[in-house]
Structures are given as structure tokens and as C-alpha cells.
Write a protein that holds these residues in place. Structure first.
Motif, PDB file in Angstrom:
ATOM      1  N   ILE A   1      -5.715  27.298  48.328  1.00 20.24           N
ATOM      2  CA  ILE A   1      -5.146  27.835  47.093  1.00 20.24           C
ATOM      3  C   ILE A   1      -5.472  29.317  47.156  1.00 20.24           C
ATOM      4  O   ILE A   1      -6.638  29.700  47.333  1.00 20.24           O
ATOM      5  CB  ILE A   1      -5.810  27.250  45.835  1.00 20.24           C
ATOM      6  CG1 ILE A   1      -5.533  25.764  45.729  1.00 20.24           C
ATOM      7  CG2 ILE A   1      -5.289  27.965  44.596  1.00 20.24           C
ATOM      8  CD1 ILE A   1      -5.946  25.178  44.387  1.00 20.24           C
ATOM      9  N   ILE A   2      -4.458  30.125  47.058  1.00 19.12           N
ATOM     10  CA  ILE A   2      -4.666  31.578  47.158  1.00 19.12           C
ATOM     11  C   ILE A   2      -4.166  32.234  45.883  1.00 19.12           C
ATOM     12  O   ILE A   2      -3.036  31.990  45.449  1.00 19.12           O
ATOM     13  CB  ILE A   2      -3.917  32.142  48.387  1.00 19.12           C
ATOM     14  CG1 ILE A   2      -4.576  31.604  49.673  1.00 19.12           C
ATOM     15  CG2 ILE A   2      -3.892  33.666  48.368  1.00 19.12           C
ATOM     16  CD1 ILE A   2      -3.909  32.051  50.957  1.00 19.12           C
ATOM     17  N   LYS A   3      -5.030  33.045  45.281  1.00 19.13           N
ATOM     18  CA  LYS A   3      -4.596  33.802  44.104  1.00 19.13           C
ATOM     19  C   LYS A   3      -4.382  35.238  44.567  1.00 19.13           C
ATOM     20  O   LYS A   3      -5.345  35.954  44.877  1.00 19.13           O
ATOM     21  CB  LYS A   3      -5.663  33.707  43.017  1.00 19.13           C
ATOM     22  CG  LYS A   3      -5.132  34.047  41.672  1.00 19.13           C
ATOM     23  CD  LYS A   3      -6.069  33.572  40.586  1.00 19.13           C
ATOM     24  CE  LYS A   3      -5.636  34.137  39.261  1.00 19.13           C
ATOM     25  NZ  LYS A   3      -6.705  34.143  38.301  1.00 19.13           N
ATOM     26  N   GLY A   4      -3.122  35.612  44.685  1.00 17.26           N
ATOM     27  CA  GLY A   4      -2.807  36.916  45.265  1.00 17.26           C
ATOM     28  C   GLY A   4      -2.579  37.994  44.229  1.00 17.26           C
ATOM     29  O   GLY A   4      -2.658  37.757  43.024  1.00 17.26           O
ATOM     30  N   GLY A   5      -2.295  39.203  44.747  1.00 20.01           N
ATOM     31  CA  GLY A   5      -1.953  40.309  43.866  1.00 20.01           C
ATOM     32  C   GLY A   5      -3.019  41.384  43.810  1.00 20.01           C
ATOM     33  O   GLY A   5      -2.836  42.403  43.146  1.00 20.01           O
ATOM     34  N   LYS A   6      -4.135  41.146  44.525  1.00 21.99           N
ATOM     35  CA  LYS A   6      -5.205  42.158  44.494  1.00 21.99           C
ATOM     36  C   LYS A   6      -5.159  43.020  45.745  1.00 21.99           C
ATOM     37  O   LYS A   6      -4.756  42.551  46.810  1.00 21.99           O
ATOM     38  CB  LYS A   6      -6.562  41.449  44.476  1.00 21.99           C
ATOM     39  CG  LYS A   6      -7.050  41.140  43.079  1.00 21.99           C
ATOM     40  CD  LYS A   6      -8.220  40.211  43.101  1.00 21.99           C
ATOM     41  CE  LYS A   6      -9.509  40.858  43.576  1.00 21.99           C
ATOM     42  NZ  LYS A   6     -10.617  39.877  43.511  1.00 21.99           N
ATOM     43  N   LYS A   7      -5.617  44.251  45.620  1.00 21.35           N
ATOM     44  CA  LYS A   7      -5.732  45.132  46.785  1.00 21.35           C
ATOM     45  C   LYS A   7      -6.957  44.694  47.591  1.00 21.35           C
ATOM     46  O   LYS A   7      -8.048  44.576  47.017  1.00 21.35           O
ATOM     47  CB  LYS A   7      -5.918  46.565  46.276  1.00 21.35           C
ATOM     48  CG  LYS A   7      -5.758  47.595  47.346  1.00 21.35           C
ATOM     49  CD  LYS A   7      -6.114  48.969  46.816  1.00 21.35           C
ATOM     50  CE  LYS A   7      -4.973  49.606  46.062  1.00 21.35           C
ATOM     51  NZ  LYS A   7      -5.210  51.038  45.797  1.00 21.35           N
TER      52      LYS A   7
END
Ligand code: EPU
Length: 440
Positions: A6-12
Motif C-alpha cells: 500500500i503506497i501513499k504517494g504525493g510527497k517529495k
């Protein structure tokens, strides 16, 4: 079995990493260790699924092969007792056909299953079998059993010129020639850094191998003498993955143990795309600046743009300002990730390849009447959205994870055991860079 992320993306993503040992050097070095008559210790071996499976395969042949520390493997080939490679084990690990070398040296005949195709194309071993025959080894394929039956009556000798280079083919013929008669010459060989690393290992053990570009000369020796624990090179493919991963999120990375010459053209392409690249004595820095320019790439063997890098590059280019293309010349089916990336909104399409001399241009065995799709066009920049993705092959797997890390929100990536065939501590490393990832 936990086989998804499960990957929570959107961060640098930003930070510093130490690379693991190179998969494609470790696998060959472990097999080469079976050429000795004494214990061999290899350092910097990544704990990845491919290595674990190879160690099991070797143990199924009677030899001892175990991790004795986090990244240290001890191999004792003196217990090698079987000359027939088990079909089940071999089907899991393609490099298993390289066992021809130690098994022929130990038993003079052996039975090795056809490694078959895989998810990146047909992957025949015709050139390798031709090479073995040129060195005087008898090789027959038994279509009833699915096994190659090989026999070595005399010490290998002779000369072989690859029609087109083969990475593992070059390595196998080198291993077969180590105890050869007179001087064996191999031409039009592959030039991958992992091959140089294998030669370095064997030469440290009194082998006599000289390589100048695509020509390898081997003077046979009677035996190999293990000198001291051998440390394999850092993984350049892992480097490319983490560089693309951080840059695609607008971030930066410092790699502490990268030999930049092993990814020379990749670093050049990054500079052309507007990435800040700083090569220092002890580390290398790659940082996103304001935007990415679209850059076309064409894969080819080393020192060209490596085929293993293009799936990661494709994701990076979804974030570039405009259209770019990737022309895959090494394998005939290495775009399994395209449909998956499209699920996240990536704009990628296949474009027809109008090349004048395909037989020469492509490194696979090009067939005239077959339809090939070797070029994709990527349009960026695209704001990727979340989704559920399925991994089909190792490098494609890393690309899907990168895409999920760019997308804003939660994505699922299935089939991560395929990614873990080649990436050590992937979850830990992504977390170290600030990524939110969990294995379920
Ligand atoms: N080929 C033939 N006949 C042969 C040998 C090769 O047609 O007898 C074709 C292949 O099908 C391919 C091209 O020639 O289209 C080049 O293949 P090569 O033999 O060089 O590749 P390989 O040795 O099978 C290794 C790596 C690959 C990497 C390539 C290119 C290992 C275990 N595998 O494969 O790594 O992409 O070289 O550098 O070293 C990976 O790590 O995910 C991976 C696939």
C-alpha cells in the motif's frame, strides 16, 4: 503471503542511500564459486529472492551455500554431488543455465533444463549453445524431457564470436574457458560492468583472463585458488531506480557508493533533462531543479542506455514538459508496465518503428514476419492518480512503485515478490527517503 504494497504517494522524496550489491553480479559470482575445490566467501551479496532461490538450487545439488552474515555468503562446492538440475528450482531462476560451467567441470556431463522464456520476451539461449559447441562441448536439447544434455570429453578450446552480444552468454563462456586448453578467444562479447567484476573475482583466484572491449582471451589454468573474501560491486540498476523515484517526486538523492561510470549515459540523459548532477569523490547527488525536459532514449548494451533502466525512465518522463520516446532494442517485450501506468492516467502510446535495418539494430533475434512494438511515446507532464497495479516483471515492478509514489493518495501494488527478486530492503529504503509504503 504478503504480496502487495500500500503506497501513499504525493510527497517529495529526498535523502541519502547506500546501494546494495548488484543482483546481476551476485548470481554469477555464486555460480562461479562452484568452480573451486574449496570454500569461497562472497561479500555484499544482496538478500533478495533471486539469491535465496539460487542458494536453494545449489543446495539441492549437494553443495553448501548459506548466508553467514547479513550480506556475506559462504559456498562450499566440495559437496557438489548431482549433475542434474531440478526442473522446479531451475524454473524459478533463469540464471540456472549458467550451472553448465561448474557441473561440466566437475562431472564432465550434466543435465540442465531449458530456461525458457519469461515476461520480457522469448529469451532463447541459441548463441550460448553455439558458443559451447564452438569450445568443443557436446550439447543436445531433449524436447521430450525439456533438458539440455551436455558432455565435455576434452578440455574446452577454440574461438567463438557472438553474432550479437549476450551478457550471461559472455559470462558462461568465460566460466567454461577458465580451465580450458591453450588460449581461448571470445569475440563480440558483452561489456557490462558485472562481467568485469566476474573477471576480477576469477583473476584474483589465479585465472588468466584478459578483456579488451568486446574481446576476451582466456589462458586455461589447472585450478582456482580462493584468495580472500570478494566484495561484489554496488547495484547500478538499483541506483537508477532510486534516482528516478526521488526525481519523479520533485526530490533529490545522494548515493554514497555508486560508481558513476557504470551509469554514464544515464547521468548524461539526466543532465540533458535539466537535473542537477554532482559527482563527488565519495558520493553522487541527483536533484530535481524546476522542471524536466522530455528526452528520448534508445536502449543498447553497455555503455549504452541499459534496457533495465527504461521502465523507470518512462515514469520519470510522465513528469517531463512534453513528448519523449523510448526505443527498446535489447529485448522484444519489455513494455509490460505501459498498460498499468495508463491505469493511473499516464499518456503513453506505442508508435510504429520504421527502422531501415532491424536485423542489425535489434539485439534480439529479429524475425521478418513478426509484429514488434519497440517504441513508446510518453506525453508529460501528467498528474498521476491512484489505482491498483499488477507487477509483471522485476524492473516494471519498480516503475509501478515509483508511479504510486508520485500519485496523490493511496495505491495498491500487487505481486511485490517479483520486485523483491531484485531489490533488497525496498520498503525500508523508500521509507528512509520519506515515502509511505507498507507491505500487506
Ligand atoms: N539472446 C538470444 N540468444 C541468446 C542470448 C541472448 O537471442 O543465446 C537475446 C536475448 O533474448 C535479448 C538479447 O539477446 O533479447 C540480449 O540478451 P542478454 O543475453 O544480453 O541478456 P541476459 O544475459 O539474459 C542479462 C541480465 C538482464 C539484463 C540483460 C541486459 C542477468 C541475470 N540478467 O540478461 O537483467 O537486462 O543482461 O543487460 O544478468 C534484470 O535484472 O531484471 C534483467 C532482466
Amino acid at each position: 503471503m504478503e504480496d502487495s504494497f500500500i503506497i501513499k504517494g504525493g510527497k517529495k522524496l529526498t535523502g541519502t542511500l547506500e546501494l546494495s550489491g548488484a543482483k546481476n553480479a551476485a548470481l554469477k559470482m555464486i555460480i562461479a564459486a562452484l568452480l573451486y575445490n574449496e570454500k569461497v566467501i562472497l561479500e555484499n551479496i544482496p538478500r533478495i529472492n533471486d539469491v535465496t532461490e539460487l542458494l536453494q538450487l545449489i543446495k539441492s545439488l549437494g553443495a553448501k551455500a548459506d548466508f553467514i552474515d547479513k550480506n556475506v555468503v559462504e559456498i562450499n562446492p566440495t559437496y557438489l554431488a548431482k549433475n542434474k538440475v531440478d526442473l522446479l528450482f531451475a524454473s524459478k531462476i533463469r540464471a540456472s543455465f549458467m550451472l553448465f560451467a561448474p557441473l561440466l567441470h566437475k562431472f564432465a556431463n550434466c543435465f540442465v533444463p531449458n530456461p525458457g522464456g519469461c515476461r520480457i520476451g522469448a529469451r532463447p539461449i541459441d548463441r550460448i549453445v553455439d558458443g559451447m559447441k564452438s569450445l568443443g562441448i557436446e550439447v543436445k536439447y531433449n524436447s521430450r524431457t525439456g533438458y539440455y544434455e551436455a558432455k565435455m570429453v576434452n578440455k574446452p578450446k577454440g574461438h567463438y564470436q557472438f553474432v550479437k552480444p549476450s551478457h550471461t552468454g559472455t559470462e558462461l563462456l568465460i566460466m567454461l574457458s577458465v580451465f580450458g586448453k591453450d588460449k581461448i578467444v571470445l569475440e563480440n562479447c558483452a561489456n557490462e560492468p558485472e562481467i568485469d567484476n566476474l573477471i576480477e573475482f576469477l583473476n584474483e583466484s589465479r585465472a588468466k583472463i584478459k578483456k579488451i572491449d568486446g574481446r576476451v582471451e582466456i589462458e586455461g589454468v589447472d585450478k582456482l585458488k580462493f584468495n580472500k573474501p570478494f566484495k561484489i560491486i554496488p547495484d547500478r540498476n538499483e541506483a537508477v531506480t532510486y534516482i528516478c523515484l526521488t526525481l519523479a517526486t520533485g526530490g533529490y538523492i545522494t548515493l554514497n557508493n555508486l560508481s558513476v561510470d557504470t551509469i554514464g549515459i544515464f547521468a548524461e540523459k539526466l543532465k540533458q533533462a535539466g537535473v542537477e548532477v554532482k559527482i563527488n569523490k565519495d558520493n553522487s547527488y541527483f536533484g530535481y531543479v524546476n522542471s524536466l525536459k522530455p528526452i528520448n532514449v534508445e536502449t543498447s548494451p553497455h555503455p549504452g542506455f541499459m534496457t533495465d533502466w527504461q521502465p523507470n525512465w518512462a515514469v520519470l518522463m510522465t513528469q517531463a514538459q512534453g513528448k519523449s520516446t523510448i526505443h527498446e532494442r535489447v529485448f522484444e517485450n519489455r513494455f509490460s508496465y505501459v498498460e498499468e501506468l495508463k491505469k493511473l492516467g499516464a499518456k503513453i502510446k506505442f508508435v510504429e518503428s520504421k527502422v531501415s535495418d532491424p536485423e542489425n539494430l535489434y539485439f534480439f533475434n529479429y524475425k521478418k514476419n513478426k509484429k514488434y512494438s519497440q517504441i513508446i511515446e510518453i506525453e508529460g507532464p501528467v498528474k498521476l492518480h491512484t489505482g491498483a497495479l499488477n507487477i509483471a516483471d522485476l524492473r516494471a515492478g519498480a516503475s509501478l512503485a515509483i508511479a504510486a509514489l508520485i500519485a496523490n493518495g493511496e495505491s495498491i501494488v500487487n505481486g511485490v515478490s517479483i520486485l523483491e527478486r531484485g531489490y533488497e530492503d525496498f520498503v525500508e529504503k523508500v521509507r528512509k527517503l520519506g515515502g509511505e509504503i507498507k507491505k500487506i
